[in-house]
Design a protein around this motif. Structure first.
Motif, short mmCIF file in Angstrom:
data_model
loop_
_atom_site.label_atom_id
_atom_site.label_comp_id
_atom_site.label_asym_id
_atom_site.label_seq_id
_atom_site.Cartn_x
_atom_site.Cartn_y
_atom_site.Cartn_z
N SER A 249 -10.37 8.51 -13.35
CA SER A 249 -10.06 9.92 -13.07
C SER A 249 -11.02 10.53 -12.06
N ALA A 250 -12.18 9.91 -11.85
CA ALA A 250 -13.17 10.46 -10.93
C ALA A 250 -12.81 10.20 -9.47
N GLY A 251 -12.20 9.06 -9.17
CA GLY A 251 -11.86 8.72 -7.79
C GLY A 251 -13.03 8.10 -7.05
N GLU A 252 -12.71 7.28 -6.06
CA GLU A 252 -13.74 6.51 -5.35
C GLU A 252 -14.76 7.38 -4.64
N ALA A 253 -14.33 8.46 -4.00
CA ALA A 253 -15.27 9.31 -3.27
C ALA A 253 -16.29 9.93 -4.23
N TRP A 254 -15.82 10.40 -5.39
CA TRP A 254 -16.72 11.03 -6.36
C TRP A 254 -17.66 10.00 -6.97
N VAL A 255 -17.13 8.83 -7.30
CA VAL A 255 -17.98 7.77 -7.86
C VAL A 255 -19.07 7.41 -6.86
N SER A 256 -18.71 7.21 -5.61
CA SER A 256 -19.69 6.85 -4.58
C SER A 256 -20.74 7.94 -4.43
N ARG A 257 -20.32 9.20 -4.44
CA ARG A 257 -21.25 10.32 -4.36
C ARG A 257 -22.23 10.30 -5.52
N CYS A 258 -21.70 10.13 -6.73
CA CYS A 258 -22.54 10.14 -7.94
C CYS A 258 -23.53 8.97 -7.95
N VAL A 259 -23.08 7.80 -7.52
CA VAL A 259 -23.98 6.64 -7.45
C VAL A 259 -25.10 6.93 -6.45
N ALA A 260 -24.75 7.47 -5.29
CA ALA A 260 -25.76 7.78 -4.27
C ALA A 260 -26.80 8.78 -4.79
N LEU A 261 -26.38 9.70 -5.66
CA LEU A 261 -27.28 10.72 -6.20
C LEU A 261 -27.97 10.27 -7.49
N GLY A 262 -27.68 9.04 -7.94
CA GLY A 262 -28.30 8.54 -9.16
C GLY A 262 -27.73 9.15 -10.43
N GLU A 263 -26.48 9.58 -10.39
CA GLU A 263 -25.87 10.28 -11.51
C GLU A 263 -24.99 9.39 -12.40
N TYR A 264 -25.18 8.09 -12.32
CA TYR A 264 -24.52 7.15 -13.22
C TYR A 264 -25.58 6.25 -13.83
N LEU A 265 -25.43 5.98 -15.12
CA LEU A 265 -26.17 4.92 -15.77
C LEU A 265 -25.14 3.90 -16.22
N VAL A 266 -25.49 2.62 -16.14
CA VAL A 266 -24.60 1.58 -16.64
C VAL A 266 -25.34 0.77 -17.70
N ALA A 267 -24.57 0.33 -18.69
CA ALA A 267 -25.09 -0.53 -19.75
C ALA A 267 -24.56 -1.92 -19.51
N ARG A 268 -25.44 -2.91 -19.62
CA ARG A 268 -25.04 -4.31 -19.44
C ARG A 268 -25.41 -5.11 -20.67
N GLU A 269 -24.55 -6.05 -21.00
CA GLU A 269 -24.83 -7.07 -22.01
C GLU A 269 -24.54 -8.40 -21.36
N ALA A 270 -25.49 -9.31 -21.42
CA ALA A 270 -25.35 -10.62 -20.80
C ALA A 270 -24.96 -10.50 -19.33
N GLY A 271 -25.50 -9.48 -18.65
CA GLY A 271 -25.24 -9.30 -17.22
C GLY A 271 -23.95 -8.60 -16.87
N GLU A 272 -23.09 -8.34 -17.84
CA GLU A 272 -21.79 -7.69 -17.59
C GLU A 272 -21.85 -6.23 -17.98
N ILE A 273 -21.27 -5.35 -17.15
CA ILE A 273 -21.24 -3.93 -17.48
C ILE A 273 -20.28 -3.72 -18.65
N VAL A 274 -20.76 -2.99 -19.67
CA VAL A 274 -19.94 -2.73 -20.86
C VAL A 274 -19.78 -1.23 -21.12
N GLY A 275 -20.41 -0.40 -20.29
CA GLY A 275 -20.26 1.04 -20.46
C GLY A 275 -21.01 1.79 -19.38
N PHE A 276 -20.73 3.10 -19.31
CA PHE A 276 -21.40 3.95 -18.33
C PHE A 276 -21.56 5.35 -18.87
#
Length: 139
Positions: free
Chosen positions: A21-48
């Motif tokens: 629902s966020a769209g690529e432009a918004w996701v890219s903006r948020c990543v650039a601003l450090g506004e996403y955290l991701v959780a990984r298990e065994a190297g794979e993303i399992v949540g954000f």
């Protein structure tokens, strides 16, 4: 073992699919601003967790999502605690989040994690039900 870190450019494609629902432009903006955290298990993303700053100051958790096979295993809590620690480290004294008023499970989760209800607003034309806001003091 869950590892939580800020999302990087390499995570954008996964986030675009998972946070559709966020769209690529918004996701890219948020990543650039450090506004996403991701959780990984065994190297794979399992949540954000995606956040912004209400009025440019108050950290506001916009979305937290854990893949179905990993829910109720501590991934969401790990994401939230990492975000809370990062926001405290940035000098925040208050956290904010919300959910639709008919979403009892997310509201229960917010309360279990120290949030208290602070009010609600109606958003005609955007949502069918009011949005309930929660705050947590961390100072």
């Amino acid at each position: 073992m869950v590892e939580v870190a800020r999302a990087g450019r390499a995570d954008i494609d996964w986030l675009v699919r998972a946070d559709a629902s966020a769209g690529e432009a918004w996701v890219s903006r948020c990543v650039a601003l450090g506004e996403y955290l991701v959780a990984r298990e065994a190297g794979e993303i399992v949540g954000f967790l995606r956040f912004s700053r209400f009025w440019g100051r108050v950290p506001y958790m916009e979305m937290i999502r854990v893949l179905p096979g990993h829910r109720r295993s501590g991934v969401g809590t790990a994401l939230f605690l990492a975000w809370e620690d990062a926001m405290r480290g940035d000098g925040a004294r208050l956290l904010m989040t919300s959910s639709e008023c008919d979403e009892s499970r997310p509201q229960d989760w917010h309360r279990r994690n120290g949030f208290s209800e602070t009010g609600a607003i109606e958003l005609p034309g955007l949502q069918w039900v009011p949005e309930v806001f929660f705050i947590k003091r961390i100072a």
